[in-house]
Scaffold this motif. Structure first.
Motif, PDB file in Angstrom:
ATOM      1  N   ASN A  85     112.373   1.914  27.140  1.00 43.38           N
ATOM      2  CA  ASN A  85     111.723   1.914  28.451  1.00 43.38           C
ATOM      3  C   ASN A  85     110.988   3.209  28.707  1.00 43.38           C
ATOM      4  O   ASN A  85     111.432   4.280  28.285  1.00 43.38           O
ATOM      5  N   ASN A  86     109.876   3.101  29.427  1.00 42.97           N
ATOM      6  CA  ASN A  86     109.175   4.283  29.927  1.00 42.97           C
ATOM      7  C   ASN A  86     109.642   4.579  31.343  1.00 42.97           C
ATOM      8  O   ASN A  86     109.525   3.735  32.229  1.00 42.97           O
ATOM      9  N   VAL A  87     110.174   5.765  31.541  1.00 42.81           N
ATOM     10  CA  VAL A  87     110.497   6.263  32.872  1.00 42.81           C
ATOM     11  C   VAL A  87     109.385   7.237  33.244  1.00 42.81           C
ATOM     12  O   VAL A  87     109.092   8.172  32.488  1.00 42.81           O
ATOM     13  N   TRP A  88     108.755   7.028  34.397  1.00 39.67           N
ATOM     14  CA  TRP A  88     107.611   7.848  34.788  1.00 39.67           C
ATOM     15  C   TRP A  88     107.978   8.784  35.931  1.00 39.67           C
ATOM     16  O   TRP A  88     108.674   8.389  36.869  1.00 39.67           O
ATOM     17  N   LEU A  89     107.508  10.014  35.836  1.00 37.62           N
ATOM     18  CA  LEU A  89     107.692  11.011  36.879  1.00 37.62           C
ATOM     19  C   LEU A  89     106.317  11.478  37.327  1.00 37.62           C
ATOM     20  O   LEU A  89     105.486  11.877  36.497  1.00 37.62           O
ATOM     21  N   VAL A  90     106.075  11.392  38.624  1.00 35.43           N
ATOM     22  CA  VAL A  90     104.819  11.867  39.210  1.00 35.43           C
ATOM     23  C   VAL A  90     105.173  13.024  40.123  1.00 35.43           C
ATOM     24  O   VAL A  90     105.881  12.840  41.125  1.00 35.43           O
ATOM     25  N   GLY A  91     104.720  14.229  39.789  1.00 36.57           N
ATOM     26  CA  GLY A  91     105.097  15.347  40.623  1.00 36.57           C
ATOM     27  C   GLY A  91     104.483  16.669  40.201  1.00 36.57           C
ATOM     28  O   GLY A  91     103.758  16.753  39.205  1.00 36.57           O
ATOM     29  N   ASP A  92     104.798  17.701  40.970  1.00 37.87           N
ATOM     30  CA  ASP A  92     104.363  19.059  40.659  1.00 37.87           C
ATOM     31  C   ASP A  92     105.584  19.893  40.289  1.00 37.87           C
ATOM     32  O   ASP A  92     106.594  19.339  39.833  1.00 37.87           O
ATOM     33  N   ASP A  93     105.506  21.191  40.504  1.00 40.34           N
ATOM     34  CA  ASP A  93     106.623  22.042  40.088  1.00 40.34           C
ATOM     35  C   ASP A  93     107.781  22.039  41.072  1.00 40.34           C
ATOM     36  O   ASP A  93     108.857  22.566  40.766  1.00 40.34           O
ATOM     37  N   THR A  94     107.584  21.445  42.267  1.00 35.13           N
ATOM     38  CA  THR A  94     108.643  21.492  43.275  1.00 35.13           C
ATOM     39  C   THR A  94     109.190  20.126  43.665  1.00 35.13           C
ATOM     40  O   THR A  94     110.340  20.023  44.082  1.00 35.13           O
ATOM     41  N   SER A  95     108.386  19.079  43.550  1.00 30.13           N
ATOM     42  CA  SER A  95     108.848  17.751  43.960  1.00 30.13           C
ATOM     43  C   SER A  95     108.323  16.703  42.999  1.00 30.13           C
ATOM     44  O   SER A  95     107.301  16.897  42.319  1.00 30.13           O
ATOM     45  N   VAL A  96     109.014  15.552  42.961  1.00 25.01           N
ATOM     46  CA  VAL A  96     108.672  14.529  41.981  1.00 25.01           C
ATOM     47  C   VAL A  96     109.104  13.165  42.487  1.00 25.01           C
ATOM     48  O   VAL A  96     110.099  13.036  43.211  1.00 25.01           O
ATOM     49  N   LEU A  97     108.330  12.146  42.154  1.00 26.42           N
ATOM     50  CA  LEU A  97     108.684  10.746  42.390  1.00 26.42           C
ATOM     51  C   LEU A  97     109.095  10.159  41.045  1.00 26.42           C
ATOM     52  O   LEU A  97     108.357  10.278  40.057  1.00 26.42           O
ATOM     53  N   VAL A  98     110.260   9.538  40.988  1.00 22.92           N
ATOM     54  CA  VAL A  98     110.751   8.923  39.755  1.00 22.92           C
ATOM     55  C   VAL A  98     110.516   7.417  39.828  1.00 22.92           C
ATOM     56  O   VAL A  98     110.828   6.783  40.840  1.00 22.92           O
ATOM     57  N   VAL A  99     109.978   6.852  38.766  1.00 25.96           N
ATOM     58  CA  VAL A  99     109.702   5.422  38.699  1.00 25.96           C
ATOM     59  C   VAL A  99     110.532   4.803  37.576  1.00 25.96           C
ATOM     60  O   VAL A  99     110.351   5.142  36.407  1.00 25.96           O
ATOM     61  N   ASP A 100     111.464   3.923  37.947  1.00 22.38           N
ATOM     62  CA  ASP A 100     112.290   3.152  37.012  1.00 22.38           C
ATOM     63  C   ASP A 100     113.268   4.028  36.229  1.00 22.38           C
ATOM     64  O   ASP A 100     112.971   4.470  35.104  1.00 22.38           O
ATOM     65  N   ALA A 101     114.432   4.266  36.802  1.00 19.62           N
ATOM     66  CA  ALA A 101     115.487   5.031  36.132  1.00 19.62           C
ATOM     67  C   ALA A 101     116.208   4.111  35.155  1.00 19.62           C
ATOM     68  O   ALA A 101     117.071   3.326  35.539  1.00 19.62           O
ATOM     69  N   ALA A 102     115.848   4.210  33.888  1.00 18.80           N
ATOM     70  CA  ALA A 102     116.323   3.263  32.875  1.00 18.80           C
ATOM     71  C   ALA A 102     117.295   3.920  31.893  1.00 18.80           C
ATOM     72  O   ALA A 102     116.998   4.973  31.315  1.00 18.80           O
ATOM     73  N   HIS A 103     118.441   3.293  31.715  1.00 21.53           N
ATOM     74  CA  HIS A 103     119.380   3.533  30.621  1.00 21.53           C
ATOM     75  C   HIS A 103     120.087   4.886  30.640  1.00 21.53           C
ATOM     76  O   HIS A 103     121.315   4.944  30.584  1.00 21.53           O
TER      77      HIS A 103
END
Length: 221
Positions: free
Chosen positions: A38-56
């Motif tokens: 699975n691809n887990v994607w993180l969209v963010g900068d150095d201080t905050s992040v959005l996590v997409v699909d926490a897999a396995h």
């Protein structure tokens, strides 16, 4: 550990970028089980992040978060391989887990707790200086969503659109005509240069997939 995305994706003026974590485990549905990456994607900068699909592998996701504030954990759909590390990531980071309510039928097959928030079409999450917009794209699952990040020219497509066509629809709570209609009306209208970051496998672009719509219809499931 984060992995190379495979295609160039810009960084916003405020430093927001996309990172990929590849995790491995078992997808289970309708009495069957399959080993998957699975691809887990993180969209963010150095201080905050959005996590997409926490897999396995929660530890791998938490390592990639690297102490940043997790503004939200978004599940593109409720299949177990996309949510089975969500509880541990939630506990470690204090974030809220979001799922479209139409996918509770799948979520409840593997999870005994309730998501913290419901996703809705058009909903927007803000990470640093970018907006992440929710697109409801049913078909692979009734509550499947994609996430569009216009500022980065990126679509996080979950299992709705892959390099080569629509996600699988041969299992329960899925429907081929529905997923094709979702892709046709919600995704193929995006700029053709939009990079599609998928739930499994390699990325693609809207412009590379759009010409094949009729082929998908002819091919069917």
């Amino acid at each position: 550990m984060t992995a190379d995305i495979g295609v160039p994706v810009p960084t916003s003026p405020g430093g927001v970028r996309v990172e990929r974590v590849v995790t491995s485990g078992v997808f289970e549905l309708d009495g069957g089980s399959w080993e998957v990456d699975n691809n887990v994607w993180l969209v963010g900068d150095d201080t905050s992040v959005l996590v997409v699909d926490a897999a396995h592998d929660a530890a791998a996701v938490i390592e990639a978060v690297a102490g940043r504030e997790v503004v939200a954990l978004v599940c593109t759909h409720g299949h177990n391989d996309h949510v089975n590390a969500a509880a541990a990531v939630r506990e470690a980071t204090g974030t809220r887990v979001h799922l479209h309510p139409d996918d509770r039928v799948l979520w409840d097959q593997s999870q005994s707790w309730e998501p913290d928030g419901e996703l809705a079409d058009g909903q927007v999450f803000t990470v640093g200086d970018v907006e992440v917009r929710v697109l409801h794209t049913p078909g692979h699952a009734p509550g499947a969503v994609c996430l569009h990040v216009p500022a980065l020219g990126v679509l996080l497509s979950g299992d709705t659109l892959f390099n080569g066509g629509p996600g699988a629809t041969g299992r329960s709570h899925s429907d081929f005509p529905t997923i094709v209609e979702s892709i046709r009306t919600r995704l193929l209208s995006l700029p053709e240069e939009t990079v599609v970051l998928t739930g499994h496998g390699d990325p693609t672009r809207i412009g590379d997939e759009a010409p094949h719509l009729q082929e998908w219809l002819t091919r069917g499931h």
